[in-house]
Design a protein around this motif. Structure first.
Motif, PDB file in Angstrom:
ATOM      1  N   SER A  56      24.099  32.269  38.794  1.00  0.00           N
ATOM      2  CA  SER A  56      24.176  30.935  38.195  1.00  0.00           C
ATOM      3  C   SER A  56      25.591  30.622  37.741  1.00  0.00           C
ATOM      4  O   SER A  56      26.038  29.480  37.840  1.00  0.00           O
ATOM      5  CB  SER A  56      23.207  30.837  37.008  1.00  0.00           C
ATOM      6  OG  SER A  56      23.568  31.764  36.003  1.00  0.00           O
ATOM      7  N   SER A  60      27.734  27.558  38.998  1.00  0.00           N
ATOM      8  CA  SER A  60      28.356  26.612  38.062  1.00  0.00           C
ATOM      9  C   SER A  60      29.830  26.425  38.386  1.00  0.00           C
ATOM     10  O   SER A  60      30.346  25.296  38.384  1.00  0.00           O
ATOM     11  CB  SER A  60      28.186  27.113  36.625  1.00  0.00           C
ATOM     12  OG  SER A  60      28.845  26.268  35.714  1.00  0.00           O
ATOM     13  N   GLN A  64      31.684  22.964  39.455  1.00  0.00           N
ATOM     14  CA  GLN A  64      32.866  22.471  38.743  1.00  0.00           C
ATOM     15  C   GLN A  64      34.036  22.248  39.700  1.00  0.00           C
ATOM     16  O   GLN A  64      34.747  21.235  39.617  1.00  0.00           O
ATOM     17  CB  GLN A  64      33.263  23.443  37.643  1.00  0.00           C
ATOM     18  CG  GLN A  64      32.269  23.504  36.493  1.00  0.00           C
ATOM     19  CD  GLN A  64      32.663  24.518  35.441  1.00  0.00           C
ATOM     20  OE1 GLN A  64      33.711  25.152  35.544  1.00  0.00           O
ATOM     21  NE2 GLN A  64      31.808  24.702  34.442  1.00  0.00           N
TER      22      GLN A  64
END
Length: 299
Positions: A56, A60, A64
């Motif tokens: 995860s 992420s 981003q």
């Protein structure tokens, strides 16, 4: 030695083997209980959670990075578009500025022609009417009405009031002097309205604001960051001229709420306020508009 249950630990061993230390086998379940403090199921679950967190976290970071790339692309596109349209915008601005200046010049020429024709009409009217007593009385009434309507220029002693916004040079021809960083317009239309009303109440016979004569149907109002007097823009420093008995005007204006407000703005925001008497003030004639009256015939 025979243990309980009839099992002999020395059974089947030679004489030499009997003297050796005996190593008792430990079952695997007991060994796991003594050496492994975490249940294998819990360990597997912990490893799975750690792997999920790493996955995860990586996802992420990827989101981003993708978002940053999208934002950078949008900004790059906007900058490119702005650079592409900038020449056209500048040309449009120059065209608009030229149009405004042309209209202003035309309006100024029309106003000058109007004033010239009005002067000719007034001269011809006086020439025709001043020959007899009745015509002279009519001229006197016309002069009185024209003065009340601010339609005639006025010269005489009175009071000069100069109000300057903070950060604005008194000499507007010096372009090197700009407004103070972060300063805002302090003088508003209601402040000038209060000054004009106080001067009327103090006994002024004629008033002008920023070179514009104050008369019937003349308004002082805010328009964005500027102030319009009779729809004509004026800028700081704002000069208010009032014709009348100078010392009486000054004494009455010193006790007015308008001057008190100006002094408060002066001490709080740095507004410049100057009040002085003058012996020879010239106020221009105001614009004359046709006034339509409505009559109620009843019902």
């Amino acid at each position: 030695m025979t243990l309980l249950g009839g099992w002999d630990p020395e059974a089947g061993r030679s004489a030499h083997g009997a003297d050796r230390p005996t190593v008792l086998p430990v079952p695997s379940l007991l060994r796991s209980l003594l050496t492994e403090h975490l249940d294998p199921g819990y360990a597997a679950a912990a490893e799975a959670r750690a792997a999920g967190r790493r996955r995860s976290r990586w996802q992420s970071w990827m989101w981003q990075i993708a978002g940053a790339v999208v934002i950078a692309t949008v900004f790059a596109f906007a900058v490119a578009q702005a650079r592409a349209t900038e020449p056209g915008m500048r040309e449009t601005q120059r065209a608009l500025i030229g149009s405004v200046r042309t209209v202003e010049e035309s309006a100024a020429a029309a106003a000058a022609r109007r004033d010239e024709l009005a002067g000719q009409v007034d001269a011809e009217r006086r020439r025709r009417l001043e020959g007899d007593a009745r015509g002279q009385r009519l001229l006197a009434e016309l002069d009185e009405a024209g003065f009340a309507a601010a339609a005639t220029a006025v010269t005489g002693p009175g009071l000069r009031i100069t109000v300057t916004d903070p950060g604005v040079s008194g000499d507007l021809t010096d372009l090197s002097k700009q407004r103070l960083p972060g300063s805002r317009q302090v003088i508003l239309d209601r402040d000038l309205q209060l000054v004009v009303n106080s001067l009327w109440g103090s006994g002024a016979e004629a008033i002008s604001v920023g070179g514009v004569r104050i008369g019937p149907n003349v308004t002082i109002r805010q328009a964005g960051g500027g102030i319009l007097v009779d729809n004509q823009p004026i800028a700081s420093p704002y000069e208010i001229l009032a014709v009348g008995p100078p010392h009486h005007l000054q004494d009455a204006f010193d006790a007015s709420t308008a001057l008190q407000r100006l002094r408060l703005l002066e001490s709080s925001y740095g507004v410049g306020v100057q009040v002085a008497t003058a012996e020879n003030l010239t106020l221009p004639a105001g614009s004359v508009r046709e006034v339509n009256f409505a009559k109620d015939f009843g019902g």
